[in-house]
Design a protein around this motif. Structure first.
Motif, PDB file in Angstrom:
ATOM      1  N   VAL A 141       2.510 -10.661   3.181  1.00 45.03           N
ATOM      2  CA  VAL A 141       3.704 -11.395   2.769  1.00 45.03           C
ATOM      3  C   VAL A 141       4.270 -12.100   4.000  1.00 45.03           C
ATOM      4  O   VAL A 141       4.051 -11.669   5.132  1.00 45.03           O
TER       5      VAL A 141
ATOM      6  N   PRO B 237       5.108  -6.493  -0.894  1.00 48.20           N
ATOM      7  CA  PRO B 237       3.669  -6.765  -0.907  1.00 48.20           C
ATOM      8  C   PRO B 237       3.058  -6.571  -2.296  1.00 48.20           C
ATOM      9  O   PRO B 237       3.415  -5.636  -3.020  1.00 48.20           O
TER      10      PRO B 237
ATOM     11  N   ARG C 139      -5.079  -9.397   4.417  1.00 51.22           N
ATOM     12  CA  ARG C 139      -4.688  -8.230   3.628  1.00 51.22           C
ATOM     13  C   ARG C 139      -4.256  -7.119   4.591  1.00 51.22           C
ATOM     14  O   ARG C 139      -4.600  -7.144   5.778  1.00 51.22           O
TER      15      ARG C 139
ATOM     16  N   THR D 226      -2.871  -4.251   0.138  1.00 46.55           N
ATOM     17  CA  THR D 226      -1.889  -5.202  -0.363  1.00 46.55           C
ATOM     18  C   THR D 226      -2.110  -6.566   0.272  1.00 46.55           C
ATOM     19  O   THR D 226      -2.698  -6.680   1.356  1.00 46.55           O
TER      20      THR D 226
ATOM     21  N   VAL E 112       8.930  -3.515   2.799  1.00 45.11           N
ATOM     22  CA  VAL E 112       7.632  -2.841   2.747  1.00 45.11           C
ATOM     23  C   VAL E 112       7.860  -1.334   2.769  1.00 45.11           C
ATOM     24  O   VAL E 112       8.968  -0.864   2.995  1.00 45.11           O
TER      25      VAL E 112
END
Length: 275
Positions: free
Chosen positions: A89, A70, A39, A86, A219
């Motif tokens: 990714v 995200p 995360r 988040t 992002v």
């Protein structure tokens, strides 16, 4: 980088690795769970201007219906600050050493990713605004604050009460004049080329790339909103100069599929500087 108490609590035993500190003091940490899950947690101190993690969470949730961004896991705040967690990714930032060493490929991929964003996000359904009018209101607030701080009225700097005086007054006066001149130039924006949902901070670090040099994800969407596509393009291409050196803006425009528009580029870079 000190780990805030809120982030340590969110980690719940995960390994915490600092990865980023922005110019306004916002912090980003990577949280690695023993099982391999990853995360990312952003944190900003209470009262920090310009950063609204709640607004970013809302925009990520909206944009994620159409483009890779995200996934929001948690958002909250307390007396000390605000945080946003988040899911990781795929991909690495386009400022990773791998891509700094291959800037032509990276810049073209950033352009393609930006085009994907602009084509995919539905203008008619977008509830967020990043228009010139809104940004000029923000610019006016900055200019007013700058003028106020330079009038000789008492203000606080570093916890110490101060008053403008002496040689610095001349420099402050020149800055006020320059800001007024710049603001006048911004009062006549070029006509909108194409209205899109803009990223709002399309600089190089905010695009993630796959290992093969293809676009992976966007992002840092805290300013996402409706605007002319050149509001993104001008800043994205400008950012390649800072991160990769001169000469790679053309690769970004080529990846996007557009020829440079010098008038709009100049306007939106000036607006970025002021707003």
């Amino acid at each position: 980088m000190t780990v805030p108490e809120a982030i340590a609590a969110l980690a719940r035993g995960d390994a915490v690795t600092p990865v980023w500190r922005n110019l306004l003091g916002g912090l980003t940490f990577r949280l690695d769970a023993p099982g391999g899950a990853v995360r990312y947690a952003k944190w900003v101190a209470a009262g920090t201007p310009e950063i609204d993690l709640g607004a970013e969470a809302e925009r990520l949730a909206w944009a994620g219906r159409w483009v890779p961004v995200p996934r929001v896991l948690q958002h909250g705040k307390d007396a000390g600050g605000e945080w946003l967690v988040t899911a990781a990714v795929p991909g690495v930032p386009a400022v990773d050493p791998r891509w700094v060493a291959d800037p032509a490929v990276a810049a073209a991929a950033i352009g393609r990713g930006l085009r994907l964003l602009h084509d995919a996000l539905p203008v008619a359904q977008c509830p967020f605004d990043w228009s010139v009018a809104r940004r000029l209101r923000h610019a006016d607030e900055h200019i007013a604050a700058s003028a106020h701080s330079a009038t000789g009225e008492r203000s606080t700097v570093g916890g110490r009460s101060t008053v403008g005086e002496g040689p610095t007054d001349g420099a402050a006066g020149r800055r006020r004049v320059r800001l007024a001149e710049v603001r006048a130039r911004l009062g006549e924006p070029p006509p909108v080329d194409r209205l899109v949902v803009c990223h709002g901070d399309a600089c190089v670090p905010n695009t993630l790339l796959h290992g093969d040099g293809t676009f992976a994800a966007h992002v840092d969407l805290g300013s996402l909103g409706l605007a002319d596509r050149w509001a993104d393009l001008a800043v994205a291409a400008w950012s390649t100069e800072y991160n990769y050196g001169p000469g790679h803006d053309g690769h970004l425009y080529e990846g996007y599929g557009i020829e440079p528009d010098e008038e709009r580029i100049a306007y939106y870079r000036l607006l970025w500087d002021v707003a």
